[in-house]
Scaffold this active site. Structure first.
Site, PDB file in Angstrom:
ATOM      1  N   ASP A 289       0.824  -1.206   0.000  1.00 52.87           N
ATOM      2  CA  ASP A 289       0.000   0.000   0.000  1.00 52.87           C
ATOM      3  C   ASP A 289       0.860   1.258   0.000  1.00 52.87           C
ATOM      4  O   ASP A 289       1.417   1.634   1.041  1.00 52.87           O
ATOM      5  CB  ASP A 289      -0.895  -0.036   1.261  1.00 52.87           C
TER       6      ASP A 289
ATOM      7  N   ASP B  46      -1.679   5.702  -5.242  1.00 58.70           N
ATOM      8  CA  ASP B  46      -1.962   4.895  -4.059  1.00 58.70           C
ATOM      9  C   ASP B  46      -2.436   3.495  -4.433  1.00 58.70           C
ATOM     10  O   ASP B  46      -3.593   3.279  -4.784  1.00 58.70           O
ATOM     11  CB  ASP B  46      -3.030   5.603  -3.227  1.00 58.70           C
TER      12      ASP B  46
END
Ligand SMILES: C[C@@H](SC(=N)N)c1ccc(Cl)cc1
Ligand SMILES: C[C@@H](SC(=N)N)c1ccc(Cl)cc1
Length: 428
Positions: free
Chosen positions: A133, A317
């Site tokens: 992430d 992201d």
């Protein structure tokens, strides 16, 4: 399977923090600019020290030259000593900057809500599937400390079963994501490997509590934060990400994301795989505060419409599912979709699943990347519904534009930890 509420509100917040360590630079061979100058036929040579010798000094070679200079044959052992020292120096350099890693990015459900990657923790290695992430910087796992009522099929890390685990005593962490999901717990250090790349004594945050959306997601055993270490929530002292710990041993200070639509992609560490993109990588500067991979798009186009040049700042992201952009852009897009509406009820733009959607193009500097319509026809509201939910949504409620998986899977993305950091996009 994530509930639909998770789907609609997939915005995530990561707490801010400060401080990241940069690895020492290894000297590289420097071709000195010729310092000589010519003046009416006379040549003046300025002596300059080679600022960063590629190899350390080889004493045996210096001694050998002294023998030569004085016309004395050098004894045999000097020549073998030169080779011994050269070999040891080569091995030392090779050992320092040689590591790389490559691992799969597997979609956890049929609409690519998140991707997980196999990692190993501890000795003997315990394998977990974690969500890499770039929008957060905590490496946390379901563990033997997670209440069994909160564990539903996930693999767990048991530090007690690892001979190399060490409690980071007195340290705790707590992270809250914008979609209401979150977790908290304690910290161990242990050996941690992704795709053959090992970091010894990586801070592994063991969950003592996870929120329901993590409990419900049985194929996700935790997260590997690949944001900047400033975002790490461990206190009293924040911890480094896997990438920050691995950087000094990587051939190149980069990791790349090759996420795919309804298919397994890959994350690579320490090298840029030429086979994964065509043409060149286009780079753009990254602003690393407060800790996201923050950069700008150079504009956008809806379908075959004209490209609108406008700077759009946001974060790349891998941990957020969808693409969130300013309302003006999103309404311009759905104006081209028959029957589309911004539904209060469903919490975003929905449209008849039979609609024909336009593509969406975003710019990185002078380069253009087109997201196929299929990526934006994200999912049915429910398995039997003929209403579909869009992969492009408004960022107005988030306070930040997020270039999530819907956008990133349309490109080969290079996250470059160079100084200053930058992000690169390649066509695939
Ligand atoms: C960077 C992501 S959080 C993550 N990817 N773990 C994010 C930040 C802020 C908002 Cl408002 C929504 C999402
Ligand atoms: C890191 C964020 S990203 C997202 N909400 N799409 C996350 C991933 C998986 C779960 Cl189960 C809960 C939160």
């Amino acid at each position: 399977m994530l509930s639909f509420t998770d789907l609609f509100v997939t915005s995530l917040l990561a707490a801010a923090g400060l401080g990241s360590a940069l690895p020492p630079r290894i000297g590289t061979t420097v071709i000195n600019q010729d310092q000589s100058s010519f003046l009416n036929g006379r040549t003046t040579l300025k002596q300059v020290r080679n600022p960063r010798p590629h190899k350390a000094f080889n004493g045996a070679r210096a001694t050998y030259r002294t023998y030569l200079k004085h016309g004395v044959p050098a004894p045999e052992y000097i020549k073998t000593a030169i080779a011994h020292i050269d070999n040891e120096q080569e091995e030392a350099i090779a050992r320092i900057k040689r590591d790389t890693g490559s691992a799969a990015a597997v979609p956890i459900n049929e609409v690519d809500i998140a991707y997980v990657t196999p990692v190993t923790v501890g000795t003997p290695p315990q394998t977990l599937m974690l969500d890499l992430d770039t929008g957060s910087s905590d490496l946390w796992v379901f563990s033997s400390l997670t209440p069994s009522s909160q564990v539903r099929g996930q693999e767990i890390y048991s530090p007690a079963k690892s001979s190399t685990s060490k409690l980071l005593s007195g340290h705790t962490w707590s992270i809250r994501y914008g979609d209401g999901s979150g977790s908290r717990g304690t910290v161990y250090t242990d050996n941690f490997t992704i795709g053959g790349l090992e970091v010894e004594s990586q801070a592994v945050q063991t969950a003592q509590e996870v929120s329901s959306s993590f409990t419900q997601e049985q194929s996700l055993d935790g997260l590997v934060g690949l944001g900047f270490s400033t975002l790490n929530t461990v206190r009293p002292s924040s911890q480094l990400t896997f990438f920050d710990n691995a950087r000094p041993k990587l051939d190149e200070e980069v990791f790349t994301a090759d996420l795919k639509y309804h298919a397994t992609g890959s994350y690579d560490f320490g090298f840029i795989d030429r086979a994964k993109y065509t043409g060149n990588i286009t780079y753009t500067p990254v602003q690393q505060s407060p800790g996201y991979w923050t950069h700008s798009l150079s504009g956008y186009a809806v379908g075959s419409g004209a490209f609108q040049s406008t700077q759009i700042q946001g974060i790349s992201d891998t941990g957020t599912t969808l693409l969130y952009l300013p309302t003006a852009i999103v309404t311009a897009y759905y104006r081209q979709v028959q029957g589309a509406q911004n539904s209060q009820y469903y919490g975003g733009y929905v449209f008849p699943c039979s609609s024909t959607l336009p593509t969406f193009t975003f710019g990185i500097e002078g380069a253009r990347f087109t997201i196929p319509a299929s990526y934006i026809n994200y999912t049915r509201i429910s398995p039997t519904s003929s209403t579909c939910y869009g992969g492009l949504q408004s960022s107005s409620g988030l306070g930040i534009n997020i270039f999530g998986d819907v956008a990133l899977k349309a490109a080969f993305v290079v996250f470059s930890g160079t100084n200053p950091p930058r992000i690169g996009f390649g066509t695939k």
